[in-house]
Motif scaffolding. Structure first.
Motif, short mmCIF file in Angstrom:
data_model
loop_
_atom_site.label_atom_id
_atom_site.label_comp_id
_atom_site.label_asym_id
_atom_site.label_seq_id
_atom_site.Cartn_x
_atom_site.Cartn_y
_atom_site.Cartn_z
N TRP A 1 -47.38 -48.31 16.50
CA TRP A 1 -46.08 -47.63 16.56
C TRP A 1 -46.24 -46.26 17.20
CZ3 TRP A 1 -44.44 -43.06 14.20
CH2 TRP A 1 -43.07 -42.81 14.27
N ARG B 1 -46.77 -46.65 20.92
CA ARG B 1 -45.51 -47.03 21.56
C ARG B 1 -44.59 -45.82 21.69
NH1 ARG B 1 -42.93 -49.55 25.14
NH2 ARG B 1 -40.90 -50.35 24.61
N LYS B 2 -44.53 -45.02 20.63
CA LYS B 2 -43.69 -43.83 20.63
C LYS B 2 -44.13 -42.87 21.73
CE LYS B 2 -42.38 -40.08 17.54
NZ LYS B 2 -42.73 -39.41 16.30
N GLN C 1 -45.77 -43.67 24.46
CA GLN C 1 -45.47 -44.30 25.75
C GLN C 1 -43.99 -44.09 26.10
OE1 GLN C 1 -45.97 -48.53 25.73
NE2 GLN C 1 -45.61 -48.74 27.91
#
Length: 57
Positions: free
Chosen positions: A20, A23-24, A26
């Motif tokens: 997570w 992803r955040k 990115q």
């Protein structure tokens, strides 16, 4: 989060949190590049608008 709470997390939970976070980060980088592209487009747009105004006058 305290050290003892961290020890209670399962490996799956830790992996999910790491995923997570990655992803955040990115998404944040993508957002920044979109903002930069928008800024560039806005500058080009303003330049072309000012050229049109000069041509009309």
């Amino acid at each position: 989060m305290t050290g003892s709470e961290d020890n209670n997390l399962s490996d799956d939970h830790r992996a999910a949190m790491a995923g997570w976070k990655a992803r955040k980060e990115q998404l944040h980088r993508q957002q920044e590049s979109v903002y930069k592209a928008n800024d560039e487009a806005e500058k080009v747009n303003l330049i072309s608008l000012s050229k049109k105004k000069e041509g009309v006058g």
